[in-house]
Enzyme design. Structure first.
Site, PDB file in Angstrom:
ATOM      1  N   ARG A 142     -22.570  60.219  -8.145  1.00 21.76           N
ATOM      2  CA  ARG A 142     -23.208  60.868  -9.297  1.00 21.76           C
ATOM      3  C   ARG A 142     -22.346  61.995  -9.862  1.00 21.76           C
ATOM      4  O   ARG A 142     -22.683  62.582 -10.896  1.00 21.76           O
ATOM      5  CB  ARG A 142     -24.572  61.458  -8.892  1.00 21.76           C
ATOM      6  CG  ARG A 142     -25.617  60.422  -8.545  1.00 21.76           C
ATOM      7  CD  ARG A 142     -26.888  61.063  -8.007  1.00 21.76           C
ATOM      8  NE  ARG A 142     -27.793  61.486  -9.044  1.00 21.76           N
ATOM      9  CZ  ARG A 142     -28.900  60.819  -9.406  1.00 21.76           C
ATOM     10  NH1 ARG A 142     -29.224  59.702  -8.821  1.00 21.76           N
ATOM     11  NH2 ARG A 142     -29.690  61.277 -10.348  1.00 21.76           N
ATOM     12  N   TYR A 145     -21.034  62.441 -13.554  1.00 20.64           N
ATOM     13  CA  TYR A 145     -22.030  62.935 -14.518  1.00 20.64           C
ATOM     14  C   TYR A 145     -22.342  64.405 -14.252  1.00 20.64           C
ATOM     15  O   TYR A 145     -22.224  65.258 -15.139  1.00 20.64           O
ATOM     16  CB  TYR A 145     -23.290  62.087 -14.384  1.00 20.64           C
ATOM     17  CG  TYR A 145     -24.383  62.414 -15.367  1.00 20.64           C
ATOM     18  CD1 TYR A 145     -24.287  62.047 -16.709  1.00 20.64           C
ATOM     19  CD2 TYR A 145     -25.550  63.070 -14.948  1.00 20.64           C
ATOM     20  CE1 TYR A 145     -25.317  62.329 -17.613  1.00 20.64           C
ATOM     21  CE2 TYR A 145     -26.578  63.350 -15.844  1.00 20.64           C
ATOM     22  CZ  TYR A 145     -26.455  62.976 -17.172  1.00 20.64           C
ATOM     23  OH  TYR A 145     -27.480  63.254 -18.052  1.00 20.64           O
ATOM     24  N   ASN A 190     -37.762  50.990 -16.081  1.00 21.86           N
ATOM     25  CA  ASN A 190     -37.790  49.907 -15.073  1.00 21.86           C
ATOM     26  C   ASN A 190     -39.225  49.545 -14.690  1.00 21.86           C
ATOM     27  O   ASN A 190     -39.604  48.367 -14.724  1.00 21.86           O
ATOM     28  CB  ASN A 190     -37.061  50.349 -13.793  1.00 21.86           C
ATOM     29  CG  ASN A 190     -35.599  49.961 -13.810  1.00 21.86           C
ATOM     30  OD1 ASN A 190     -35.067  49.568 -14.836  1.00 21.86           O
ATOM     31  ND2 ASN A 190     -34.934  50.092 -12.673  1.00 21.86           N
ATOM     32  N   GLY A 207     -40.172  56.281  -1.832  1.00 25.71           N
ATOM     33  CA  GLY A 207     -41.006  56.581  -2.996  1.00 25.71           C
ATOM     34  C   GLY A 207     -41.613  57.971  -2.963  1.00 25.71           C
ATOM     35  O   GLY A 207     -42.420  58.324  -3.816  1.00 25.71           O
TER      36      GLY A 207
HETATM   37  P1  NAD Z   1     -28.562  57.390 -24.062  1.00 27.35           P
HETATM   38  O1  NAD Z   1     -27.621  56.685 -23.166  1.00 27.35           O
HETATM   39  O2  NAD Z   1     -29.661  56.614 -24.709  1.00 27.35           O
HETATM   40  O3  NAD Z   1     -27.796  58.168 -25.210  1.00 27.35           O
HETATM   41  C1  NAD Z   1     -26.466  58.590 -25.113  1.00 27.35           C
HETATM   42  C2  NAD Z   1     -25.768  58.223 -26.413  1.00 27.35           C
HETATM   43  O4  NAD Z   1     -24.406  58.675 -26.354  1.00 27.35           O
HETATM   44  C3  NAD Z   1     -25.722  56.703 -26.640  1.00 27.35           C
HETATM   45  O5  NAD Z   1     -26.106  56.413 -27.954  1.00 27.35           O
HETATM   46  C4  NAD Z   1     -24.266  56.340 -26.383  1.00 27.35           C
HETATM   47  O6  NAD Z   1     -23.841  55.201 -27.085  1.00 27.35           O
HETATM   48  C5  NAD Z   1     -23.568  57.616 -26.818  1.00 27.35           C
HETATM   49  N1  NAD Z   1     -22.247  57.796 -26.190  1.00 27.35           N
HETATM   50  C6  NAD Z   1     -21.921  57.663 -24.884  1.00 27.35           C
HETATM   51  N2  NAD Z   1     -20.614  57.913 -24.692  1.00 27.35           N
HETATM   52  C7  NAD Z   1     -20.102  58.224 -25.923  1.00 27.35           C
HETATM   53  C8  NAD Z   1     -18.795  58.553 -26.387  1.00 27.35           C
HETATM   54  N3  NAD Z   1     -17.750  58.625 -25.548  1.00 27.35           N
HETATM   55  N4  NAD Z   1     -18.631  58.768 -27.704  1.00 27.35           N
HETATM   56  C9  NAD Z   1     -19.673  58.678 -28.581  1.00 27.35           C
HETATM   57  N5  NAD Z   1     -20.932  58.352 -28.195  1.00 27.35           N
HETATM   58  C10 NAD Z   1     -21.137  58.129 -26.879  1.00 27.35           C
HETATM   59  O7  NAD Z   1     -29.187  58.581 -23.193  1.00 27.35           O
HETATM   60  P2  NAD Z   1     -30.277  59.692 -23.582  1.00 27.35           P
HETATM   61  O8  NAD Z   1     -31.321  59.651 -22.536  1.00 27.35           O
HETATM   62  O9  NAD Z   1     -30.646  59.589 -24.989  1.00 27.35           O
HETATM   63  O10 NAD Z   1     -29.431  61.027 -23.343  1.00 27.35           O
HETATM   64  C11 NAD Z   1     -28.896  61.788 -24.405  1.00 27.35           C
HETATM   65  C12 NAD Z   1     -28.273  63.055 -23.840  1.00 27.35           C
HETATM   66  O11 NAD Z   1     -29.252  63.830 -23.159  1.00 27.35           O
HETATM   67  C13 NAD Z   1     -27.132  62.795 -22.860  1.00 27.35           C
HETATM   68  O12 NAD Z   1     -26.114  63.740 -23.060  1.00 27.35           O
HETATM   69  C14 NAD Z   1     -27.790  63.035 -21.521  1.00 27.35           C
HETATM   70  O13 NAD Z   1     -26.867  63.464 -20.557  1.00 27.35           O
HETATM   71  C15 NAD Z   1     -28.806  64.119 -21.845  1.00 27.35           C
HETATM   72  N6  NAD Z   1     -29.916  64.105 -20.888  1.00 27.35           N
HETATM   73  C16 NAD Z   1     -30.851  63.115 -20.936  1.00 27.35           C
HETATM   74  C17 NAD Z   1     -31.891  63.119 -20.001  1.00 27.35           C
HETATM   75  C18 NAD Z   1     -32.990  62.084 -20.006  1.00 27.35           C
HETATM   76  O14 NAD Z   1     -33.855  62.119 -19.136  1.00 27.35           O
HETATM   77  N7  NAD Z   1     -33.049  61.173 -20.942  1.00 27.35           N
HETATM   78  C19 NAD Z   1     -31.946  64.113 -19.002  1.00 27.35           C
HETATM   79  C20 NAD Z   1     -30.944  65.071 -18.986  1.00 27.35           C
HETATM   80  C21 NAD Z   1     -29.938  65.076 -19.944  1.00 27.35           C
HETATM   81  N1  UDP Z   2     -35.976  54.823  -9.023  1.00 26.25           N
HETATM   82  C1  UDP Z   2     -36.793  53.883  -8.396  1.00 26.25           C
HETATM   83  N2  UDP Z   2     -36.835  52.635  -8.901  1.00 26.25           N
HETATM   84  C2  UDP Z   2     -36.133  52.253 -10.011  1.00 26.25           C
HETATM   85  C3  UDP Z   2     -35.328  53.213 -10.669  1.00 26.25           C
HETATM   86  C4  UDP Z   2     -35.267  54.485 -10.133  1.00 26.25           C
HETATM   87  O1  UDP Z   2     -37.457  54.187  -7.405  1.00 26.25           O
HETATM   88  O2  UDP Z   2     -36.258  51.084 -10.418  1.00 26.25           O
HETATM   89  C5  UDP Z   2     -35.958  56.195  -8.497  1.00 26.25           C
HETATM   90  C6  UDP Z   2     -34.569  56.777  -8.288  1.00 26.25           C
HETATM   91  O3  UDP Z   2     -34.070  56.423  -7.025  1.00 26.25           O
HETATM   92  C7  UDP Z   2     -34.853  58.265  -8.431  1.00 26.25           C
HETATM   93  C8  UDP Z   2     -35.997  58.334  -9.425  1.00 26.25           C
HETATM   94  O4  UDP Z   2     -36.565  57.036  -9.451  1.00 26.25           O
HETATM   95  O5  UDP Z   2     -35.289  58.798  -7.197  1.00 26.25           O
HETATM   96  C9  UDP Z   2     -35.541  58.695 -10.832  1.00 26.25           C
HETATM   97  O6  UDP Z   2     -34.454  57.856 -11.162  1.00 26.25           O
HETATM   98  P1  UDP Z   2     -33.796  57.811 -12.605  1.00 26.25           P
HETATM   99  O7  UDP Z   2     -32.619  56.915 -12.529  1.00 26.25           O
HETATM  100  O8  UDP Z   2     -34.838  57.533 -13.619  1.00 26.25           O
HETATM  101  O9  UDP Z   2     -33.334  59.319 -12.889  1.00 26.25           O
HETATM  102  P2  UDP Z   2     -32.577  60.443 -12.026  1.00 26.25           P
HETATM  103  O10 UDP Z   2     -32.384  59.988 -10.625  1.00 26.25           O
HETATM  104  O11 UDP Z   2     -31.282  60.645 -12.738  1.00 26.25           O
HETATM  105  O12 UDP Z   2     -33.498  61.586 -12.078  1.00 26.25           O
END
Ligand code: NAD
Ligand code: UDP
Length: 312
Positions: A142, A145, A190, A207
């Protein structure tokens, strides 16, 4: 006044909701995305708006867009997607931050970084306040990221100190809602897809690990409030819903709301999967007068309705 706003990652799940809201508020929005995990379908309904533009571009290339504000969201967010090409993920966070910060410096634009609760890693403090420095494995699966996002935060604060760039940093906790991809791999999508198809619900580990789930509309409200907050408030600020659920509770709730016949099945826990996560949102409440309004059950119903329309 109409602002020129650049949203990187604007064709993704969160980015498309943000573009939509910024347009509704009367702004001129440029969405830049390489469509790695984003999709044109997410922004198709915006394409006819003369104040909306889509640029298919990678943030690893130089970014030249005259603008007043930048939201930097470009980065895959789902573990399966960010681990697909981890080196590229690291580059996207770090070089993407450098390019957008450079643009902000030149245009005197205000810039907001979409950081993440992942910067806390597997936290030893619960719930997590912004002052907690985290417990992150620097060499795990991880890390591309987590450490990429940590380095991006560092760059934001160095550009602020060294070049007086007007920065805002939010740490987003797990967010869900319509326009998540059905193959996104994150837990909410999922479980909903599996339940709607009456397939086994895949719980990783026992879980008992917890997450806090924020509905996307609440997040967008917090993001825009942060962007428009007073100049000397840089954050970082947590944006998330403090309601905390085990993955087992989430699975049972999804099964109930979808009236599914799915059964729960247990699979191995991925490496470095955090055991618990819950935001302390005191700072957001104080500085942004923000708190989430949509509870998990209400948000899941809206999300399930969306997935029913895309799953045949
Ligand atoms: P997502 O994957 O749907 O969106 C990310 C977008 O970035 C996509 O449209 C992808 O095509 C674009 N992208 C990826 N790499 C790129 C690059 N090199 N150049 C241009 N575009 C690129 O994910 P999301 O859930 O919408 O997340 C958006 C942002 O929010 C991300 O930065 C993510 O880290 C942050 N974030 C999301 C969550 C969440 O729970 N969804 C939590 C924490 C942080
Ligand atoms: N997870 C799960 N089943 C799935 C997908 C995810 O039990 O099909 C679990 C995963 O192991 C984690 C939590 O759900 O503990 C959240 O996972 P997700 O990938 O949504 O986000 P993140 O781990 O980045 O918070």
């Amino acid at each position: 006044m109409r602002k020129k706003i650049l949203v990187t990652g604007g064709a993704g799940f969160i980015g498309s909701h943000l573009c939509e809201k910024l347009l509704q508020q009367g702004n001129d929005v440029v969405c830049m995305d390489n469509l790695f995990t984003g999709q044109k379908d997410n922004i198709r309904h915006l394409m006819d708006n003369p104040y909306f533009e889509f640029i298919r571009q990678d943030v690893l290339e130089d970014v030249y867009v005259e603008c007043d504000q930048i939201y930097n969201l470009a980065c895959p967010a789902s573990p399966i997607h960010y681990q697909y090409d981890p080196i590229k993920t690291g580059k996207t966070s770090v070089i993407g931050a450098l390019h957008t910060l450079g643009l902000a410096k030149r245009c005197h634009a205000r810039i907001l970084q979409a950081s993440t609760s992942e910067i806390y890693g597997d936290p030893e403090i619960h719930p997590q306040p912004e002052t907690y420095r985290g417990c992150v494995n620097p060499i795990g699966v991880r890390s591309c990221y987590d450490e990429g996002k940590r380095m991006a935060e560092t760059l934001f604060f160095d550009y602020h100190r060294q070049h007086l760039v007007d920065i805002k940093v939010i740490r987003i906790f797990n967010t869900y809602g319509p326009r998540m991809r059905s193959d996104d791999g994150r837990v909410v999508s999922n479980f909903i897809v599996q339940a709607l198809k009456n397939e086994n619900i895949t719980i990783y580990g026992d879980g008992k690990q917890t997450r806090s789930f924020c509905y996307v509309d609440d997040l967008i409200d917090g993001m825009i409030r942060m962007m428009n907050s007073r100049e000397d408030f840089t954050g970082p600020v947590n944006i998330g819903n403090p309601g905390e659920f085990t993955m087992l509770e989430l699975a049972e709730l999804v099964i109930r709301l979808t009236e599914s016949n799915s059964k729960i099945t247990y699979m191995p826990l991925p490496q470095d999967d955090p055991t618990q996560r819950k935001p302390n949102i005191d700072l957001a409440e104080k500085e942004l007068a923000w708190k989430p309004n949509i509870g998990l059950e209400e948000g899941l119903v809206k999300t399930i309705d969306y997935f029913r329309t895309i799953i045949v």
